[in-house]
Motif scaffolding. Sequence first.
Motif, PDB file in Angstrom:
ATOM      1  N   THR A 109      -6.760 -25.605 -26.391  1.00  0.00           N
ATOM      2  CA  THR A 109      -6.780 -24.553 -27.414  1.00  0.00           C
ATOM      3  C   THR A 109      -7.856 -23.565 -27.016  1.00  0.00           C
ATOM      4  O   THR A 109      -9.020 -23.947 -26.833  1.00  0.00           O
ATOM      5  N   ARG A 135      -5.940 -29.367 -33.509  1.00  0.00           N
ATOM      6  CA  ARG A 135      -5.218 -30.633 -33.613  1.00  0.00           C
ATOM      7  C   ARG A 135      -4.769 -31.098 -32.235  1.00  0.00           C
ATOM      8  O   ARG A 135      -4.412 -30.296 -31.372  1.00  0.00           O
ATOM      9  N   CYS A 136      -4.769 -32.415 -32.063  1.00  0.00           N
ATOM     10  CA  CYS A 136      -4.322 -33.017 -30.815  1.00  0.00           C
ATOM     11  C   CYS A 136      -3.402 -34.191 -31.140  1.00  0.00           C
ATOM     12  O   CYS A 136      -3.769 -35.093 -31.905  1.00  0.00           O
ATOM     13  N   CYS A 180      -7.892 -31.780 -25.107  1.00  0.00           N
ATOM     14  CA  CYS A 180      -7.731 -33.144 -25.581  1.00  0.00           C
ATOM     15  C   CYS A 180      -7.075 -33.941 -24.464  1.00  0.00           C
ATOM     16  O   CYS A 180      -6.269 -33.396 -23.690  1.00  0.00           O
ATOM     17  N   GLY A 212      -4.020 -32.304 -22.410  1.00  0.00           N
ATOM     18  CA  GLY A 212      -3.188 -31.274 -23.003  1.00  0.00           C
ATOM     19  C   GLY A 212      -3.526 -29.922 -22.395  1.00  0.00           C
ATOM     20  O   GLY A 212      -4.419 -29.810 -21.555  1.00  0.00           O
ATOM     21  N   VAL A 258       0.484 -34.807 -23.924  1.00  0.00           N
ATOM     22  CA  VAL A 258      -0.495 -34.530 -24.962  1.00  0.00           C
ATOM     23  C   VAL A 258      -0.242 -33.113 -25.482  1.00  0.00           C
ATOM     24  O   VAL A 258      -0.123 -32.175 -24.697  1.00  0.00           O
ATOM     25  N   THR A 259      -0.158 -32.990 -26.788  1.00  0.00           N
ATOM     26  CA  THR A 259       0.149 -31.697 -27.403  1.00  0.00           C
ATOM     27  C   THR A 259      -1.037 -31.219 -28.218  1.00  0.00           C
ATOM     28  O   THR A 259      -1.601 -31.991 -29.005  1.00  0.00           O
ATOM     29  N   GLN A 260      -1.387 -29.962 -28.030  1.00  0.00           N
ATOM     30  CA  GLN A 260      -2.507 -29.386 -28.776  1.00  0.00           C
ATOM     31  C   GLN A 260      -2.029 -28.163 -29.550  1.00  0.00           C
ATOM     32  O   GLN A 260      -1.208 -27.391 -29.076  1.00  0.00           O
ATOM     33  N   TRP A 296     -11.911 -35.648 -26.524  1.00  0.00           N
ATOM     34  CA  TRP A 296     -12.041 -34.198 -26.654  1.00  0.00           C
ATOM     35  C   TRP A 296     -13.054 -33.718 -25.612  1.00  0.00           C
ATOM     36  O   TRP A 296     -14.111 -34.330 -25.404  1.00  0.00           O
ATOM     37  N   TYR A 328      -2.829 -38.869 -34.426  1.00  0.00           N
ATOM     38  CA  TYR A 328      -3.327 -37.560 -33.992  1.00  0.00           C
ATOM     39  C   TYR A 328      -4.795 -37.409 -34.389  1.00  0.00           C
ATOM     40  O   TYR A 328      -5.323 -38.166 -35.215  1.00  0.00           O
TER      41      TYR A 328
END
Lengths: 109, 112
Positions: free
Chosen positions: B107, B22-23, B92, B104, B4-6, B34, B74
């Motif tokens: 943030t 953004r996720c 996320c 992730g 998972v990328t944030q 979230w 996303y």
Amino acid sequence: TQLLEQSPQFLSIQEGENLTVYCNSSSVFSSLQWYRQEPGEGPVLLVTVVTGGEVKKLKRLTFQFGDARKDSSLHITAAQPGDTGLYLCAGRRDDKIIFGKGTRLHILP
Amino acid sequence: EAGVTQFPSHSVIEKGQTVTLRCDPISGHDNLYWYRRVMGKEIKFLLHFVKESKQDESGMPNNRFLAERTGGTYSTLKVQPAELEDSGVYFCASSQDWGPQHFGDGTRLSIL
């Protein structure tokens, strides 16, 4: 009001010692999970316990789910500096995860 | 397999401004969640998407928060206008069916 209480909040011990951290709730959960979180990263799942009284081992880590499915414990044998981190207890309710505040563990070399 | 990328990893904005997080979930994961951790508190659930639909948004703090997942890929979480108490780490997570949730790195949002 917190649903999952973890104790202790902080623990600092010498390398080689054993330790136990606890997770307690007044509610029944169908399963409890333990996560480990490193600084700057997200929680990573270590184990899920489902059955009351269940014991799971992950190398030097032993996880136990209470008979009434309201509490859990994490026991670490012969702690190593690499075990340092934040350990989070969590329960699944509907499809969301409910977390405890965590136990911050520091193993001194 | 990518996790998972944030984005962004950190954001510092002034009170009253708008921020969008953004996720990107793991490919093929229909479930996207979230969560938020504010200082001194536990990680708390905000909302859950199944594909592009909001399954559960019971954890959203107030109407200054808007989450979207157009196309079921996303997701974005917009805070408008940001207040001081919105500072914290926003995580996320995604999962496939009823499997484990993969998180992730979060943030880190600071409101000045």
